[in-house]
Design a protein around this motif. Structure first.
Motif, PDB file in Angstrom:
ATOM      1  N   HIS A  58       2.761  23.398  10.095  1.00  0.00           N
ATOM      2  CA  HIS A  58       2.535  24.139   9.094  1.00  0.00           C
ATOM      3  C   HIS A  58       1.718  23.872   7.986  1.00  0.00           C
ATOM      4  O   HIS A  58       1.213  24.626   7.030  1.00  0.00           O
ATOM      5  N   VAL A 130       8.374  29.540   5.683  1.00  0.00           N
ATOM      6  CA  VAL A 130       7.035  29.627   6.372  1.00  0.00           C
ATOM      7  C   VAL A 130       7.254  30.398   7.816  1.00  0.00           C
ATOM      8  O   VAL A 130       6.306  30.216   8.422  1.00  0.00           O
ATOM      9  N   HIS A 131       8.295  30.707   7.834  1.00  0.00           N
ATOM     10  CA  HIS A 131       8.564  31.643   9.119  1.00  0.00           C
ATOM     11  C   HIS A 131       8.802  33.200   8.674  1.00  0.00           C
ATOM     12  O   HIS A 131       9.604  33.821   9.363  1.00  0.00           O
ATOM     13  N   PRO A 136       7.436  31.059  14.812  1.00  0.00           N
ATOM     14  CA  PRO A 136       6.141  30.860  15.556  1.00  0.00           C
ATOM     15  C   PRO A 136       6.245  29.539  16.657  1.00  0.00           C
ATOM     16  O   PRO A 136       5.270  29.204  17.196  1.00  0.00           O
ATOM     17  N   HIS A 137       7.323  28.953  16.837  1.00  0.00           N
ATOM     18  CA  HIS A 137       7.535  27.803  17.796  1.00  0.00           C
ATOM     19  C   HIS A 137       7.741  28.444  19.406  1.00  0.00           C
ATOM     20  O   HIS A 137       8.710  27.832  19.870  1.00  0.00           O
ATOM     21  N   HIS A 201      14.024  21.304  11.576  1.00  0.00           N
ATOM     22  CA  HIS A 201      13.427  22.641  11.450  1.00  0.00           C
ATOM     23  C   HIS A 201      13.852  23.243  12.669  1.00  0.00           C
ATOM     24  O   HIS A 201      14.257  22.979  13.696  1.00  0.00           O
TER      25      HIS A 201
HETATM   26 ZN   LIG Z   1       8.165  26.176  11.830  1.00  0.00          ZN
END
Ligand SMILES: [Zn+2]
Length: 305
Positions: A58, A130-131, A136-137, A201
């Motif tokens: 990120h 940030v999600h 996004p993983h 995270h």
């Molecule tokens: Zn992330």
């Protein structure tokens, strides 16, 4: 005998010609996309990766050399779903390369065709989440790696039709190996079904879903926001209550924080990574990385039995 100078000149000429023969120049934002592209493209492509495996995807440190790499690329593979939102757009602007611009045939957004988890009902980045566009993983689920590999092969074929038979053969070999290994991973993790894992995270949500573990507790209060003492106190309360005994940490996250939490909850810290090259023996190899992660997680969970 060839003189040293002539030898070097010849070597450079060979290097230069093999470089040219490599065909398409592919740039991946993060190492797992680069590894899969290389597995499919073989010697028909040259792959460069922007983020290091030990870097937070990120918050990648953008460098002038990234702009040069992007300027020369025929194909860009990004994760999408906002993974690179904080650092890729200015690099792309600087690169001025229409071949890899958003919407161009040479621009792959890996998240296309993936069922994203954690998509919020309302888009809200105001608190630094940030999600905000979903998690996004998704590459931590091998079933998603399959979708992405097929996507990459399709685009490589469209950009270099003459090499398509080679791309297709490499894709089939990669998928066959991935399928075999996925069965091994499922079997190895089967006895841990329903076991909770605590992670720094929310990187392991897709992994947990695939292998039927539970990943609901994170050291970060929100994705991308550093742990705070009140939040960690709440995490430790949940861990003690739910008998959660492993804390997963990646190379770019604070191991010290993870250790402090683990020490006060009778848990163990497990070193994992979402990127090939972030763990020993996994460089440029997505399947080797997943293998190492599965083994590390099993060792951590077993330590508690
Ligand atoms: Zn992330």
């Amino acid at each position: 005998m060839m003189s040293t100078a002539r030898f070097l000149a010849t070597a450079f000429a060979v290097l230069a010609s093999s470089h040219a023969a490599a065909g398409l120049h592919v740039v991946a934002t993060t190492p797992e996309y680069g590894a899969i592209a290389a597995a499919i493209g073989g010697d028909k492509i040259a792959v460069a990766t922007l983020a290091k495996p030990t870097e937070d995807p990120h918050f990648v440190d953008a460098k002038p050399s990234h702009i040069v790499t992007l300027n020369r690329a025929d194909l860009l593979i990004e994760g999408g779903a906002d993974l690179e939102a904080g650092w890729l757009p200015p690099l792309l602007d600087g690169a001025r390369n229409p071949k890899i611009a958003a919407g161009a045939p040479g621009h792959i957004r890996a998240s296309e065709g993936i069922q994203l988890l954690d998509v919020p009902a309302v888009l809200d980045r105001s608190q630094g989440d940030v999600h905000a566009a979903g998690n996004p993983h998704f590459m931590m689920d091998p079933a998603n790696a399959r979708i992405v590999a097929e996507h990459i092969a399709k685009v490589l074929c469209s950009l270099d039709a003459a090499s398509c038979p080679a791309f297709t053969a490499n894709l089939q070999a990669f998928l066959a190996k991935l399928e075999g290994k996925t069965k091994e991973w499922e079997a190895a993790l089967a006895s841990f079904k329903g076991t909770p894992i605590v992670t720094y995270h929310p990187t392991w949500r897709y992994f947990a879903k695939r292998f039927e573990l539970v990943s609901d507790v994170f050291l970060e209060p929100k994705p991308g926001i550093p742990p705070s003492p009140p939040h960690l106190a709440e995490v430790m309360r949940k861990m003690n209550e739910g008998k959660m005994r492993v804390v997963l940490v990646e190379p770019f996250q604070s191991r010290k924080t993870a250790e402090a939490v683990a020490n006060r909850t009778n848990a163990v810290v497990v070193d994992v990574c979402q990127f090939p090259g972030g763990l020993p023996g996994t460089k440029d190899d997505y399947i080797a990385l997943m293998d190492a992660d599965v083994k590390a997680i099993i060792a951590g969970l077993s330590a508690q039995k």
